[in-house]
Design an enzyme around this catalytic site. Sequence first.
Site, PDB file in Angstrom:
ATOM      1  N   GLY A  24       8.491  11.747  10.969  1.00  0.00           N
ATOM      2  CA  GLY A  24       7.788  10.627  11.952  1.00  0.00           C
ATOM      3  C   GLY A  24       6.808   9.677  11.341  1.00  0.00           C
ATOM      4  O   GLY A  24       6.690   9.485  10.065  1.00  0.00           O
ATOM      5  N   GLU A  48       0.760  -1.222  -0.024  1.00  0.00           N
ATOM      6  CA  GLU A  48      -0.016   0.102   0.029  1.00  0.00           C
ATOM      7  C   GLU A  48       0.877   1.161   0.151  1.00  0.00           C
ATOM      8  O   GLU A  48       1.896   1.543   0.614  1.00  0.00           O
ATOM      9  CB  GLU A  48      -0.993  -0.012   1.420  1.00  0.00           C
ATOM     10  CG  GLU A  48      -2.114   1.148   1.146  1.00  0.00           C
ATOM     11  CD  GLU A  48      -2.768   1.023  -0.083  1.00  0.00           C
ATOM     12  OE1 GLU A  48      -3.330   0.323  -0.158  1.00  0.00           O
ATOM     13  OE2 GLU A  48      -2.447   2.066  -0.791  1.00  0.00           O
ATOM     14  N   CYS A  50       5.170   4.860   9.752  1.00  0.00           N
ATOM     15  CA  CYS A  50       5.797   4.096   8.843  1.00  0.00           C
ATOM     16  C   CYS A  50       7.154   4.360   8.321  1.00  0.00           C
ATOM     17  O   CYS A  50       7.998   3.372   8.383  1.00  0.00           O
ATOM     18  CB  CYS A  50       5.248   4.647   7.282  1.00  0.00           C
ATOM     19  SG  CYS A  50       3.286   4.192   7.538  1.00  0.00           S
ATOM     20  N   ARG A  99      -1.367   7.668   2.034  1.00  0.00           N
ATOM     21  CA  ARG A  99      -0.527   8.354   3.045  1.00  0.00           C
ATOM     22  C   ARG A  99      -1.603   8.937   3.966  1.00  0.00           C
ATOM     23  O   ARG A  99      -2.658   9.148   3.507  1.00  0.00           O
ATOM     24  CB  ARG A  99      -0.112   9.841   2.331  1.00  0.00           C
ATOM     25  CG  ARG A  99       1.262   9.600   1.617  1.00  0.00           C
ATOM     26  CD  ARG A  99       1.410  10.804   0.586  1.00  0.00           C
ATOM     27  NE  ARG A  99       0.426  10.877  -0.231  1.00  0.00           N
ATOM     28  CZ  ARG A  99       0.193  12.009  -0.900  1.00  0.00           C
ATOM     29  NH1 ARG A  99       1.067  12.823  -1.309  1.00  0.00           N
ATOM     30  NH2 ARG A  99      -0.741  12.053  -1.879  1.00  0.00           N
TER      31      ARG A  99
HETATM   32  C1  UGA Z   1       4.207   7.281   4.111  1.00  0.00           C
HETATM   33  C2  UGA Z   1       4.334   7.032   2.522  1.00  0.00           C
HETATM   34  O1  UGA Z   1       4.629   8.410   2.017  1.00  0.00           O
HETATM   35  C3  UGA Z   1       3.069   6.606   2.115  1.00  0.00           C
HETATM   36  O2  UGA Z   1       3.524   6.452   0.477  1.00  0.00           O
HETATM   37  C4  UGA Z   1       3.185   5.075   2.451  1.00  0.00           C
HETATM   38  O3  UGA Z   1       2.078   4.352   1.970  1.00  0.00           O
HETATM   39  C5  UGA Z   1       2.853   5.064   4.044  1.00  0.00           C
HETATM   40  O4  UGA Z   1       4.132   5.910   4.550  1.00  0.00           O
HETATM   41  C6  UGA Z   1       2.969   3.921   4.672  1.00  0.00           C
HETATM   42  O5  UGA Z   1       4.050   3.163   4.359  1.00  0.00           O
HETATM   43  O6  UGA Z   1       2.079   3.422   5.041  1.00  0.00           O
HETATM   44  P1  UGA Z   1       2.582   8.536   5.829  1.00  0.00           P
HETATM   45  O7  UGA Z   1       3.635   8.095   6.773  1.00  0.00           O
HETATM   46  O8  UGA Z   1       1.236   8.682   6.011  1.00  0.00           O
HETATM   47  O9  UGA Z   1       3.064   7.904   4.408  1.00  0.00           O
HETATM   48  O10 UGA Z   1       3.192  10.201   5.509  1.00  0.00           O
HETATM   49  P2  UGA Z   1       4.017  11.071   4.709  1.00  0.00           P
HETATM   50  O11 UGA Z   1       3.225  12.259   4.040  1.00  0.00           O
HETATM   51  O12 UGA Z   1       5.071  10.476   3.928  1.00  0.00           O
HETATM   52  O13 UGA Z   1       5.123  11.832   6.051  1.00  0.00           O
HETATM   53  C7  UGA Z   1       5.715  11.111   6.804  1.00  0.00           C
HETATM   54  C8  UGA Z   1       6.583  11.981   7.562  1.00  0.00           C
HETATM   55  O14 UGA Z   1       7.954  12.733   6.666  1.00  0.00           O
HETATM   56  C9  UGA Z   1       6.001  12.962   8.288  1.00  0.00           C
HETATM   57  O15 UGA Z   1       6.335  13.388   9.522  1.00  0.00           O
HETATM   58  C10 UGA Z   1       6.277  14.304   7.413  1.00  0.00           C
HETATM   59  O16 UGA Z   1       5.860  15.694   8.307  1.00  0.00           O
HETATM   60  C11 UGA Z   1       7.612  14.227   6.898  1.00  0.00           C
HETATM   61  N1  UGA Z   1       8.120  15.027   5.642  1.00  0.00           N
HETATM   62  C12 UGA Z   1       7.206  14.770   4.424  1.00  0.00           C
HETATM   63  C13 UGA Z   1       8.847  15.876   5.687  1.00  0.00           C
HETATM   64  O17 UGA Z   1       9.574  16.102   6.859  1.00  0.00           O
HETATM   65  N2  UGA Z   1       9.227  16.421   4.729  1.00  0.00           N
HETATM   66  C14 UGA Z   1       8.802  16.193   3.444  1.00  0.00           C
HETATM   67  O18 UGA Z   1       9.073  16.770   2.430  1.00  0.00           O
HETATM   68  C15 UGA Z   1       7.671  15.318   3.344  1.00  0.00           C
END
Ligand code: UGA
Length: 432
Positions: A257, A151, A260, A154
């Site tokens: 964080g 999957e 995932c 996000r």
């Molecule tokens: C992530 C992946 O993006 C999804 O594709 C995947 O399906 C999911 O994990 C999973 O394995 O289930 P998610 O954990 O919901 O999704 O959130 P993200 O939007 O990826 O953000 C993760 C972290 O990275 C957050 O803490 C966010 O603040 C941080 N982030 C994201 C940054 O610090 N900088 C960025 O440019 C992007």
Amino acid sequence: MNICMIGTGYVGLVTGACFAELGNKVICVDNDPRKIGLLKKGEMPIYEPGLDVLVHKNVKAGRLSFSMSIADGIKNADFAFIAVGTPPRSDGSADLSFVENVSREIALNLKKYLVIVEKSTVPVETCEWVKKTITKFNRKKIPFDVVSNPEFLREGTAVNDFLKPDRVIVGLETDRARKTVQKLYGPLKCPILFTDTKSAEIIKHASNSFLATKISYINSVARICEKVGANVEQVAEGMGFDPRIGRSFLNAGCGFGGFCFPKDLEAFLWISKKLGADFEMLESVKKVNEEQMIHFVRKIEESLWIINGKTVGILGLAFKPNTDDMRFAPSIEIIRMLQERGAKIQAYDPISMPNAKKVLQNVTLKDSIYETARGADCLVIVTEWPEFRKINLAKIKKLLTHPTIIDGRNLFKPEDMKKMGFHYASIGRKSV
Ligand code: UGA
């Protein structure tokens, strides 16, 4: 088609509701009576934008129902999706006991050909174990296939991510499974990549680890920018024009964080070590992320000089906007470090307050952004909720004891903040 979705967490519930929306008949199964009780009453056990509407609509249409029994769920099913938790163990490896239990139960209740889809994030070779387990307990030798279908949705945008995916990855072994899966995903009209099961499993871990690498990369660049007075936002923009790099996931911040990235990074590292193919680069990705939170707390310290006895207002507790998920949220670690230095913490999050209450200690939870600023020595932004961008800064200035904002998500322009008379520190940009 008939689908049994086992596990009603962020992935299972969203996937189940979306498959129902596409016209399939879905039974969502969970062994947690609290979750099933809530869902049967029409209440959501998690916050995900748009999910409640989708669930209510499909329950009403008779396409979505809830049960605690796998036997009931798979009775008429074409597919059984395994979307149960794979929590991290203390050594970083994934705990696959829920996957094993569910596989066994599916096998014991198998009545007709079934495609078993491994949806939870799992280490490579898990599908093989699922297949072995089902074969072992499938005493009547009913035909089945095991498929890996990682999957990529996000949290916060999960419904849209499911209904409009960039791609669907399916690892499988037989033509029969391929035809059945193609029928299921066809309506989404997106590229479907068929691979072997091991490659599909690796695609998931490699994708999340790569995205985490992008974030740690830009956070390292941000530290260089800070040293020389450059602007990381401009650097990211300039890099992002190159389609080989791309602008997304190059937002510098106070660290990543969630349930995932940190977990999948650890699990991928663990499996690489186990296989004797050490993925050392990922150790650095992890280290940079841990240091980024320390670096952020140091910024707060530089602004306040002495943290002991000061009141710090924290805006944003969830690990990212539009979710109530506090698992591995950077806010937890940042608050812990500030408390260790003697800060009094008051905090606000638009959605995650009930979950925050469970995991944060000695934090005064406030009802609004402005109450969080009132009487605080500085305001610290940890999560970029859209409403924080629209705050009345003039009002905030009056409420703070000193007009100081430390922004871990670069929500404002330093020059605007300077004009308003704030001391403003952010990530990878000049402090003013
Ligand atoms: C992530 C992946 O993006 C999804 O594709 C995947 O399906 C999911 O994990 C999973 O394995 O289930 P998610 O954990 O919901 O999704 O959130 P993200 O939007 O990826 O953000 C993760 C972290 O990275 C957050 O803490 C966010 O603040 C941080 N982030 C994201 C940054 O610090 N900088 C960025 O440019 C992007």
